[in-house]
Design a protein around this motif. Sequence first.
Motif, mmCIF file in Angstrom:
data_model
loop_
_atom_site.group_PDB
_atom_site.id
_atom_site.type_symbol
_atom_site.label_atom_id
_atom_site.label_comp_id
_atom_site.label_asym_id
_atom_site.label_seq_id
_atom_site.Cartn_x
_atom_site.Cartn_y
_atom_site.Cartn_z
ATOM 1 N N THR A 3 -24.321 23.145 20.677
ATOM 2 C CA THR A 3 -24.434 22.011 21.598
ATOM 3 C C THR A 3 -23.416 20.922 21.315
ATOM 4 O OG1 THR A 3 -26.165 21.051 20.212
ATOM 5 C CG2 THR A 3 -26.871 22.399 22.084
ATOM 6 N N TYR A 111 -26.398 28.568 28.449
ATOM 7 C CA TYR A 111 -25.294 27.946 29.190
ATOM 8 C C TYR A 111 -25.697 27.583 30.622
ATOM 9 C CZ TYR A 111 -22.545 29.573 25.239
ATOM 10 O OH TYR A 111 -22.063 29.806 23.978
ATOM 11 N N PHE A 114 -27.639 24.389 30.425
ATOM 12 C CA PHE A 114 -26.680 23.307 30.182
ATOM 13 C C PHE A 114 -25.997 22.914 31.487
ATOM 14 C CE2 PHE A 114 -22.204 22.183 29.583
ATOM 15 C CZ PHE A 114 -22.330 21.001 28.864
ATOM 16 N N SER A 118 -26.132 19.298 33.238
ATOM 17 C CA SER A 118 -24.879 18.572 33.456
ATOM 18 C C SER A 118 -24.764 18.069 34.886
ATOM 19 C CB SER A 118 -23.685 19.463 33.123
ATOM 20 O OG SER A 118 -23.694 19.806 31.755
#
Length: 170
Positions: A3, A111, A114, A118
């Motif tokens: 991370t 991912y 993430f 984001s």
Amino acid sequence: MSTTALRLEQITEANLDAALGIQVRPDQAHLVAPVVKSLAEAYVHPEIAWPRLIVDGGRPVGFLMGFFDADFAAGGSSVDGDHRAAGLPRPDLRSGLWRLNISASEQGRGYGSFAVRSVSDEIRRRGGDRLTVTWHPGEDGPEEFYLKLGFRRTGEFSGDQVVGECALSA
């Protein structure tokens, strides 16, 4: 996944080939457009598209494309500057995750989560409070992934894709 080394990069001449090299598993290719199509759409719709390479350390692991203030009511992809300038929300304007491609060899490592976080962070930064996504329905589609992240089905479809939405807390 590290991370501390995980980041998004704007697509540039320096990382274009890395972005174009991102490919999902062959059995997923019918579920998401290839990166090259996403970049072409970003070129055609620069006012709403937000393409980014997902990088872990120096290694490209995925691609995402967010969208901001897309005008779904008109069926197009326009930005309403009058409402934004006045600080007024437009309920028919949506922001969300347009594309998500995680490299076949990198899936299952966080991912995708993430990427969703984001885009959520960027929507909040721009003053938004909800994240929209679409997905192909069916056993081989990503519905379970999105539902686990807090999305709910809206009952709408965009073409043959389910529209999902997630409220963003401040």
